[in-house]
Scaffold this motif. Structure first.
Motif, PDB file in Angstrom:
ATOM      1  N   UNK A   1      16.965 -14.764  -0.456  1.00  0.00           N
ATOM      2  CA  UNK A   1      15.727 -15.276   0.106  1.00  0.00           C
ATOM      3  C   UNK A   1      14.975 -14.130   0.781  1.00  0.00           C
ATOM      4  N   UNK A   2      13.701 -14.119   0.628  1.00  0.00           N
ATOM      5  CA  UNK A   2      12.859 -13.059   1.168  1.00  0.00           C
ATOM      6  C   UNK A   2      12.578 -13.281   2.653  1.00  0.00           C
ATOM      7  N   UNK A   3      12.480 -12.180   3.390  1.00  0.00           N
ATOM      8  CA  UNK A   3      12.096 -12.269   4.795  1.00  0.00           C
ATOM      9  C   UNK A   3      10.681 -11.736   5.006  1.00  0.00           C
ATOM     10  N   UNK A   4       9.990 -11.419   3.917  1.00  0.00           N
ATOM     11  CA  UNK A   4       8.622 -10.922   4.010  1.00  0.00           C
ATOM     12  C   UNK A   4       7.718 -12.031   4.530  1.00  0.00           C
ATOM     13  N   UNK A   5       6.997 -11.742   5.615  1.00  0.00           N
ATOM     14  CA  UNK A   5       6.140 -12.775   6.181  1.00  0.00           C
ATOM     15  C   UNK A   5       4.675 -12.380   6.231  1.00  0.00           C
ATOM     16  N   UNK A   6       4.358 -11.091   6.162  1.00  0.00           N
ATOM     17  CA  UNK A   6       2.957 -10.671   6.221  1.00  0.00           C
ATOM     18  C   UNK A   6       2.566  -9.938   4.937  1.00  0.00           C
ATOM     19  N   UNK A   7       1.262  -9.850   4.723  1.00  0.00           N
ATOM     20  CA  UNK A   7       0.770  -9.132   3.545  1.00  0.00           C
ATOM     21  C   UNK A   7       1.221  -7.675   3.573  1.00  0.00           C
ATOM     22  N   UNK A   8       1.162  -7.030   4.742  1.00  0.00           N
ATOM     23  CA  UNK A   8       1.571  -5.623   4.805  1.00  0.00           C
ATOM     24  C   UNK A   8       3.051  -5.467   4.507  1.00  0.00           C
ATOM     25  N   UNK A   9       3.883  -6.376   4.993  1.00  0.00           N
ATOM     26  CA  UNK A   9       5.311  -6.309   4.681  1.00  0.00           C
ATOM     27  C   UNK A   9       5.541  -6.486   3.179  1.00  0.00           C
ATOM     28  N   UNK A  10       4.754  -7.362   2.569  1.00  0.00           N
ATOM     29  CA  UNK A  10       4.862  -7.548   1.124  1.00  0.00           C
ATOM     30  C   UNK A  10       4.500  -6.266   0.392  1.00  0.00           C
ATOM     31  N   UNK A  11       3.405  -5.635   0.771  1.00  0.00           N
ATOM     32  CA  UNK A  11       2.990  -4.379   0.151  1.00  0.00           C
ATOM     33  C   UNK A  11       4.079  -3.328   0.320  1.00  0.00           C
ATOM     34  N   UNK A  12       4.622  -3.232   1.530  1.00  0.00           N
ATOM     35  CA  UNK A  12       5.664  -2.246   1.811  1.00  0.00           C
ATOM     36  C   UNK A  12       6.940  -2.501   1.006  1.00  0.00           C
ATOM     37  N   UNK A  13       7.179  -3.752   0.622  1.00  0.00           N
ATOM     38  CA  UNK A  13       8.387  -4.077  -0.146  1.00  0.00           C
ATOM     39  C   UNK A  13       8.325  -3.524  -1.566  1.00  0.00           C
ATOM     40  N   UNK A  14       7.103  -3.276  -2.069  1.00  0.00           N
ATOM     41  CA  UNK A  14       6.951  -2.782  -3.435  1.00  0.00           C
ATOM     42  C   UNK A  14       6.986  -3.880  -4.483  1.00  0.00           C
ATOM     43  N   UNK A  15       7.145  -5.140  -4.071  1.00  0.00           N
ATOM     44  CA  UNK A  15       7.190  -6.250  -5.017  1.00  0.00           C
ATOM     45  C   UNK A  15       5.803  -6.554  -5.574  1.00  0.00           C
ATOM     46  N   UNK A  16       5.769  -7.335  -6.625  1.00  0.00           N
ATOM     47  CA  UNK A  16       4.526  -7.746  -7.286  1.00  0.00           C
ATOM     48  C   UNK A  16       4.374  -9.254  -7.145  1.00  0.00           C
TER      49      UNK A  16
ATOM     50  N   UNK B   1       2.098 -13.975   3.994  1.00  0.00           N
ATOM     51  CA  UNK B   1       2.215 -13.684   2.566  1.00  0.00           C
ATOM     52  C   UNK B   1       3.062 -14.726   1.838  1.00  0.00           C
ATOM     53  N   UNK B   2       3.341 -15.834   2.504  1.00  0.00           N
ATOM     54  CA  UNK B   2       4.120 -16.884   1.871  1.00  0.00           C
ATOM     55  C   UNK B   2       3.195 -17.788   1.065  1.00  0.00           C
TER      56      UNK B   2
END
Length: 87
Positions: A1-16, A47-48
């Protein structure tokens, strides 16, 4: 399960993130431009699914019934894997 919660965290994760139109006459899909979304909504915006879907519409038919699929991306700064022979 992902812990990404913000748009910037999503960008930093490198995911698409891909957006899919659920209109039966359309079925358009595209990769979401997260940098543009960050500039528009701010880096701390959620970013959810429930944070983003109300803000999106299909760029082809204008429909609001869309879905999201997250997939692993790559990060340029990741170290390459080395085999034991490289040591």
């Amino acid at each position: 399960m992902s812990t990404t919660t913000t748009i910037q965290e999503f960008i930093d994760s490198g995911d698409k993130l891909r957006v899919y139109c659920h209109a039966s006459h359309c079925n358009h899909h595209a990769e979401l431009d997260m940098l543009m979304l960050r500039d528009k909504l701010g880096p701390d915006h959620g970013a959810m699914h429930d944070d983003l879907v109300p803000k999106l519409k299909c760029s082809k038919c204008g429909g609001k019934k869309v879905g999201l699929i997250r997939s692993p991306g790559t990060k340029e700064y990741r170290r390459p894997m080395h085999s034991p022979r490289d040591r």
